[in-house]
Design an enzyme around this catalytic site. Structure first.
Site, PDB file in Angstrom:
ATOM      1  N   SER A 101       0.871  -1.183   0.000  1.00  0.00           N
ATOM      2  CA  SER A 101       0.000   0.000   0.000  1.00  0.00           C
ATOM      3  C   SER A 101       0.899   1.220   0.000  1.00  0.00           C
ATOM      4  CB  SER A 101      -0.844  -0.010   1.290  1.00  0.00           C
ATOM      5  OG  SER A 101      -1.376   1.262   1.569  1.00  0.00           O
ATOM      6  N   TYR A 138      -2.341  -0.963  10.460  1.00  0.00           N
ATOM      7  CA  TYR A 138      -2.288  -1.109   8.996  1.00  0.00           C
ATOM      8  C   TYR A 138      -0.945  -0.615   8.454  1.00  0.00           C
ATOM      9  CZ  TYR A 138      -4.129  -0.906   4.169  1.00  0.00           C
ATOM     10  OH  TYR A 138      -4.355  -1.095   2.827  1.00  0.00           O
TER      11      TYR A 138
END
Ligand code: NAD
Length: 262
Positions: free
Chosen positions: A144, A157
Protein backbone atom coordinates in the site's frame (compact mmCIF):
# COMPACT_ATOMS: atom_id res chain seq x y z
CA UNK A 1 0.90 -9.91 -23.69
CA UNK A 2 1.76 -12.14 -20.71
CA UNK A 3 0.84 -15.76 -21.42
CA UNK A 4 0.17 -17.84 -18.30
CA UNK A 5 -1.24 -20.95 -19.98
CA UNK A 6 -0.39 -24.02 -17.89
CA UNK A 7 0.38 -21.95 -14.81
CA UNK A 8 -1.56 -21.74 -11.55
CA UNK A 9 -2.10 -18.62 -9.48
CA UNK A 10 -3.24 -18.52 -5.86
CA UNK A 11 -4.66 -15.14 -4.89
CA UNK A 12 -5.53 -14.58 -1.23
CA UNK A 13 -8.46 -12.29 -0.50
CA UNK A 14 -9.81 -12.57 -4.02
CA UNK A 15 -13.53 -12.72 -3.35
CA UNK A 16 -13.76 -8.97 -3.82
CA UNK A 17 -11.93 -5.76 -4.73
CA UNK A 18 -8.33 -5.81 -5.92
CA UNK A 19 -7.92 -9.56 -5.34
CA UNK A 20 -10.82 -10.44 -7.60
CA UNK A 21 -9.31 -8.22 -10.31
CA UNK A 22 -5.97 -10.06 -9.94
CA UNK A 23 -7.70 -13.44 -10.28
CA UNK A 24 -9.57 -12.32 -13.39
CA UNK A 25 -6.41 -10.83 -14.93
CA UNK A 26 -4.40 -14.05 -14.42
CA UNK A 27 -7.29 -16.13 -15.78
CA UNK A 28 -7.53 -13.84 -18.82
CA UNK A 29 -3.89 -14.73 -19.52
CA UNK A 30 -4.70 -18.46 -19.33
CA UNK A 31 -3.81 -19.36 -15.72
CA UNK A 32 -5.89 -21.63 -13.55
CA UNK A 33 -6.70 -19.83 -10.33
CA UNK A 34 -7.32 -20.60 -6.69
CA UNK A 35 -9.47 -17.85 -5.29
CA UNK A 36 -9.67 -17.31 -1.54
CA UNK A 37 -11.56 -15.15 0.86
CA UNK A 38 -14.72 -14.62 2.82
CA UNK A 39 -18.22 -13.80 1.68
CA UNK A 40 -21.62 -15.32 1.01
CA UNK A 41 -21.12 -18.77 -0.58
CA UNK A 42 -23.51 -17.92 -3.45
CA UNK A 43 -21.56 -14.74 -4.28
CA UNK A 44 -18.22 -16.58 -4.20
CA UNK A 45 -19.59 -19.33 -6.42
CA UNK A 46 -20.92 -16.73 -8.88
CA UNK A 47 -17.49 -15.09 -9.21
CA UNK A 48 -15.71 -18.47 -9.46
CA UNK A 49 -18.05 -19.70 -12.19
CA UNK A 50 -17.76 -16.37 -14.06
CA UNK A 51 -13.96 -16.70 -14.17
CA UNK A 52 -14.29 -20.20 -15.65
CA UNK A 53 -16.87 -19.25 -18.24
CA UNK A 54 -15.29 -15.91 -19.21
CA UNK A 55 -11.75 -17.25 -19.65
CA UNK A 56 -12.07 -21.05 -20.22
CA UNK A 57 -9.73 -21.88 -17.33
CA UNK A 58 -10.33 -23.74 -14.08
CA UNK A 59 -11.05 -21.82 -10.90
CA UNK A 60 -11.46 -23.26 -7.42
CA UNK A 61 -12.15 -21.60 -4.08
CA UNK A 62 -10.08 -22.17 -0.94
CA UNK A 63 -11.88 -21.07 2.23
CA UNK A 64 -8.56 -20.75 4.11
CA UNK A 65 -8.67 -18.21 6.93
CA UNK A 66 -5.59 -16.00 6.69
CA UNK A 67 -5.32 -15.88 10.48
CA UNK A 68 -4.66 -19.67 10.53
CA UNK A 69 -1.19 -20.81 9.38
CA UNK A 70 -2.29 -24.45 8.89
CA UNK A 71 -5.13 -23.39 6.58
CA UNK A 72 -2.75 -21.23 4.54
CA UNK A 73 -0.47 -24.24 3.98
CA UNK A 74 -3.55 -26.30 3.05
CA UNK A 75 -4.52 -23.65 0.46
CA UNK A 76 -1.12 -23.97 -1.25
CA UNK A 77 -1.38 -27.79 -1.10
CA UNK A 78 -4.87 -27.58 -2.63
CA UNK A 79 -3.47 -25.64 -5.59
CA UNK A 80 -0.54 -28.01 -6.04
CA UNK A 81 -2.69 -31.16 -5.73
CA UNK A 82 -5.44 -29.88 -8.02
CA UNK A 83 -3.32 -28.31 -10.78
CA UNK A 84 0.17 -29.83 -10.26
CA UNK A 85 1.87 -26.58 -9.24
CA UNK A 86 1.45 -23.15 -7.73
CA UNK A 87 3.52 -20.82 -9.90
CA UNK A 88 2.15 -17.46 -8.79
CA UNK A 89 1.22 -16.48 -5.25
CA UNK A 90 -0.39 -13.14 -4.55
CA UNK A 91 -0.62 -12.25 -0.88
CA UNK A 92 -3.47 -9.79 -1.00
CA UNK A 93 -5.95 -10.48 1.83
CA UNK A 94 -6.28 -7.46 4.01
CA UNK A 95 -8.43 -5.63 6.52
CA UNK A 96 -8.30 -2.11 7.89
CA UNK A 97 -9.23 -0.42 11.15
CA UNK A 98 -9.12 3.28 11.97
CA UNK A 99 -8.78 4.48 15.57
CA UNK A 100 -6.64 6.71 17.76
CA UNK A 101 -3.86 4.53 19.18
CA UNK A 102 -4.90 4.87 22.81
CA UNK A 103 -8.31 3.37 21.94
CA UNK A 104 -7.08 0.92 19.29
CA UNK A 105 -8.56 -2.49 20.21
CA UNK A 106 -5.78 -5.02 20.83
CA UNK A 107 -7.69 -7.74 18.96
CA UNK A 108 -7.88 -5.46 15.89
CA UNK A 109 -4.10 -4.93 16.03
CA UNK A 110 -3.58 -8.73 16.22
CA UNK A 111 -6.01 -9.42 13.35
CA UNK A 112 -4.48 -6.78 11.06
CA UNK A 113 -0.93 -8.02 11.66
CA UNK A 114 -2.08 -11.64 11.12
CA UNK A 115 -4.09 -11.06 7.93
CA UNK A 116 -2.09 -8.22 6.31
CA UNK A 117 1.42 -9.42 7.20
CA UNK A 118 1.85 -12.84 8.83
CA UNK A 119 -0.37 -14.59 6.26
CA UNK A 120 2.12 -13.57 3.55
CA UNK A 121 4.97 -15.12 5.54
CA UNK A 122 3.03 -18.38 5.91
CA UNK A 123 2.01 -18.46 2.25
CA UNK A 124 5.51 -17.76 0.97
CA UNK A 125 6.97 -20.34 3.34
CA UNK A 126 4.60 -22.99 1.91
CA UNK A 127 4.95 -22.09 -1.77
CA UNK A 128 8.71 -21.61 -2.13
CA UNK A 129 9.77 -25.31 -2.01
CA UNK A 130 7.66 -26.16 -5.08
CA UNK A 131 8.74 -23.02 -6.94
CA UNK A 132 12.41 -23.84 -6.26
CA UNK A 133 11.91 -27.42 -7.46
CA UNK A 134 10.37 -26.20 -10.73
CA UNK A 135 12.78 -23.26 -11.09
CA UNK A 136 10.15 -20.58 -11.68
CA UNK A 137 7.87 -18.47 -9.57
CA UNK A 138 6.27 -15.11 -9.03
CA UNK A 139 5.40 -13.85 -5.56
CA UNK A 140 3.49 -10.58 -5.38
CA UNK A 141 2.45 -8.91 -2.16
CA UNK A 142 -0.20 -6.20 -2.08
CA UNK A 143 1.35 -3.57 0.13
CA UNK A 144 0.00 0.00 0.00
CA UNK A 145 1.08 3.61 -0.16
CA UNK A 146 1.01 3.05 3.60
CA UNK A 147 4.12 0.87 3.20
CA UNK A 148 5.96 4.13 2.42
CA UNK A 149 4.10 6.86 4.28
CA UNK A 150 1.87 6.96 7.34
CA UNK A 151 -1.58 8.37 8.06
CA UNK A 152 -2.88 9.06 11.54
CA UNK A 153 -5.20 6.50 13.20
CA UNK A 154 -3.96 3.57 11.09
CA UNK A 155 -1.18 2.28 13.36
CA UNK A 156 -1.71 -1.44 12.74
CA UNK A 157 -2.29 -1.11 9.00
CA UNK A 158 0.74 1.15 8.44
CA UNK A 159 2.91 -1.18 10.54
CA UNK A 160 1.76 -4.28 8.65
CA UNK A 161 2.30 -2.62 5.27
CA UNK A 162 5.79 -1.39 6.18
CA UNK A 163 6.46 -4.96 7.35
CA UNK A 164 5.37 -6.54 4.09
CA UNK A 165 7.74 -4.27 2.18
CA UNK A 166 10.61 -5.61 4.30
CA UNK A 167 9.45 -9.20 3.89
CA UNK A 168 9.31 -8.69 0.12
CA UNK A 169 12.92 -7.51 -0.09
CA UNK A 170 14.20 -10.31 2.14
CA UNK A 171 12.43 -13.07 0.21
CA UNK A 172 13.58 -11.60 -3.11
CA UNK A 173 17.19 -12.02 -2.03
CA UNK A 174 16.66 -15.57 -0.79
CA UNK A 175 15.06 -16.89 -3.99
CA UNK A 176 16.84 -14.77 -6.60
CA UNK A 177 18.92 -17.57 -8.13
CA UNK A 178 15.87 -19.82 -8.64
CA UNK A 179 14.11 -17.66 -11.24
CA UNK A 180 11.61 -16.65 -8.59
CA UNK A 181 10.82 -12.98 -8.18
CA UNK A 182 9.18 -11.34 -5.18
CA UNK A 183 7.78 -7.83 -5.40
CA UNK A 184 5.16 -5.72 -3.76
CA UNK A 185 2.63 -3.43 -5.35
CA UNK A 186 1.62 -0.34 -3.41
CA UNK A 187 -1.71 1.09 -4.51
CA UNK A 188 -3.09 4.42 -3.41
CA UNK A 189 -6.81 4.54 -2.68
CA UNK A 190 -8.97 2.13 -4.66
CA UNK A 191 -12.72 2.30 -4.08
CA UNK A 192 -13.38 -1.16 -2.59
CA UNK A 193 -15.32 -2.46 0.44
CA UNK A 194 -12.13 -2.03 2.53
CA UNK A 195 -12.06 1.72 1.88
CA UNK A 196 -15.81 2.17 2.11
CA UNK A 197 -15.92 0.44 5.53
CA UNK A 198 -13.27 2.76 7.02
CA UNK A 199 -15.21 5.93 6.21
CA UNK A 200 -17.43 6.07 9.36
CA UNK A 201 -14.43 5.58 11.70
CA UNK A 202 -12.42 8.17 9.77
CA UNK A 203 -15.34 10.62 10.04
CA UNK A 204 -15.33 10.07 13.81
CA UNK A 205 -11.53 10.19 14.29
CA UNK A 206 -11.14 13.37 12.21
CA UNK A 207 -14.52 14.99 12.90
CA UNK A 208 -15.38 15.24 9.20
CA UNK A 209 -18.39 14.52 6.98
CA UNK A 210 -18.38 11.63 4.51
CA UNK A 211 -17.84 14.00 1.59
CA UNK A 212 -14.91 15.62 3.43
CA UNK A 213 -13.33 12.23 4.07
CA UNK A 214 -13.62 11.30 0.39
CA UNK A 215 -12.47 14.64 -1.02
CA UNK A 216 -10.21 16.11 1.67
CA UNK A 217 -8.57 12.93 2.98
CA UNK A 218 -8.67 10.18 0.35
CA UNK A 219 -8.58 12.06 -2.95
CA UNK A 220 -6.53 14.87 -1.41
CA UNK A 221 -3.69 12.38 -0.87
CA UNK A 222 -3.48 11.67 -4.60
CA UNK A 223 -2.26 14.47 -6.86
CA UNK A 224 -4.30 13.03 -9.76
CA UNK A 225 -7.45 13.53 -7.57
CA UNK A 226 -8.74 10.21 -8.86
CA UNK A 227 -9.10 6.78 -7.31
CA UNK A 228 -6.85 4.04 -8.65
CA UNK A 229 -8.88 1.14 -10.10
CA UNK A 230 -8.54 -2.54 -9.21
CA UNK A 231 -8.02 -3.32 -12.89
CA UNK A 232 -5.04 -0.93 -13.08
CA UNK A 233 -3.46 -2.69 -10.09
CA UNK A 234 -4.15 -6.10 -11.64
CA UNK A 235 -2.54 -5.06 -14.94
CA UNK A 236 0.67 -4.28 -13.05
CA UNK A 237 0.59 -7.71 -11.37
CA UNK A 238 0.09 -9.38 -14.73
CA UNK A 239 3.11 -7.53 -16.11
CA UNK A 240 5.19 -8.77 -13.16
CA UNK A 241 4.34 -12.35 -14.14
CA UNK A 242 5.76 -12.00 -17.64
CA UNK A 243 9.26 -12.80 -18.90
CA UNK A 244 9.81 -9.04 -19.44
CA UNK A 245 9.69 -8.61 -15.66
CA UNK A 246 12.16 -11.40 -14.82
CA UNK A 247 14.75 -8.92 -13.52
CA UNK A 248 12.29 -6.92 -11.45
CA UNK A 249 12.59 -8.27 -7.93
CA UNK A 250 12.63 -6.92 -4.41
CA UNK A 251 10.88 -3.74 -5.48
CA UNK A 252 7.93 -1.83 -4.15
CA UNK A 253 5.95 -0.57 -7.14
CA UNK A 254 3.74 2.43 -6.44
CA UNK A 255 0.46 2.91 -8.29
CA UNK A 256 -0.93 5.77 -6.27
CA UNK A 257 -1.75 8.78 -8.45
CA UNK A 258 1.45 10.46 -7.27
CA UNK A 259 0.63 10.22 -3.55
CA UNK A 260 4.08 9.07 -2.36
CA UNK A 261 5.89 11.41 -4.76
CA UNK A 262 4.22 14.40 -3.16
P1 NAD B 1 -11.61 -5.86 -0.02
O1 NAD B 1 -12.24 -5.68 1.32
O2 NAD B 1 -12.41 -5.64 -1.24
O3 NAD B 1 -10.95 -7.31 -0.13
C1 NAD B 1 -10.30 -7.93 0.96
C2 NAD B 1 -10.27 -9.41 0.72
O4 NAD B 1 -9.60 -10.04 1.83
C3 NAD B 1 -11.65 -10.05 0.63
O5 NAD B 1 -11.66 -11.06 -0.35
C4 NAD B 1 -11.84 -10.66 2.01
O6 NAD B 1 -12.74 -11.76 2.04
C5 NAD B 1 -10.41 -11.11 2.27
N1 NAD B 1 -10.17 -11.41 3.69
C6 NAD B 1 -10.34 -10.60 4.75
N2 NAD B 1 -10.05 -11.29 5.89
C7 NAD B 1 -9.68 -12.53 5.51
C8 NAD B 1 -9.27 -13.70 6.22
N3 NAD B 1 -9.17 -13.74 7.55
N4 NAD B 1 -8.97 -14.80 5.49
C9 NAD B 1 -9.09 -14.80 4.14
N5 NAD B 1 -9.47 -13.73 3.43
C10 NAD B 1 -9.75 -12.62 4.11
O7 NAD B 1 -10.34 -4.90 0.01
P2 NAD B 1 -9.29 -4.44 -1.11
O8 NAD B 1 -9.26 -2.98 -1.05
O9 NAD B 1 -9.49 -5.14 -2.40
O10 NAD B 1 -7.95 -4.95 -0.40
C11 NAD B 1 -7.08 -5.93 -0.96
C12 NAD B 1 -5.67 -5.60 -0.54
O11 NAD B 1 -5.29 -4.35 -1.11
C13 NAD B 1 -5.46 -5.46 0.98
O12 NAD B 1 -4.24 -6.05 1.35
C14 NAD B 1 -5.41 -3.96 1.17
O13 NAD B 1 -4.68 -3.60 2.31
C15 NAD B 1 -4.71 -3.55 -0.10
N6 NAD B 1 -4.85 -2.14 -0.46
C16 NAD B 1 -6.08 -1.61 -0.68
C17 NAD B 1 -6.18 -0.28 -1.02
C18 NAD B 1 -7.51 0.39 -1.27
O14 NAD B 1 -7.54 1.62 -1.33
N7 NAD B 1 -8.59 -0.36 -1.45
C19 NAD B 1 -5.04 0.51 -1.13
C20 NAD B 1 -3.79 -0.07 -0.90
C21 NAD B 1 -3.73 -1.41 -0.56
Amino acid sequence: MTNLTGKTAVVTGSTSGIGLAYARAFASAGANVVINGMGAPADIEKERAAIESDYKVEAIHSPADMTKPAEIAEMIALGENTFGSVDILVNNAGIQFVSPIEEFPIEKWDAIIAINLSSAFHGIRAVVPGMKKRGWGRIINTASAHSLVASPFKSAYVSAKHGIAGLTKTVALEVATHKITCNCISPGYVWTPLVEKQIPDTMKARNLTKEQVINDVLLQAQPTKEFVTSEQVAALALFLCGDEAAQITGTNLSIDGGWTAA
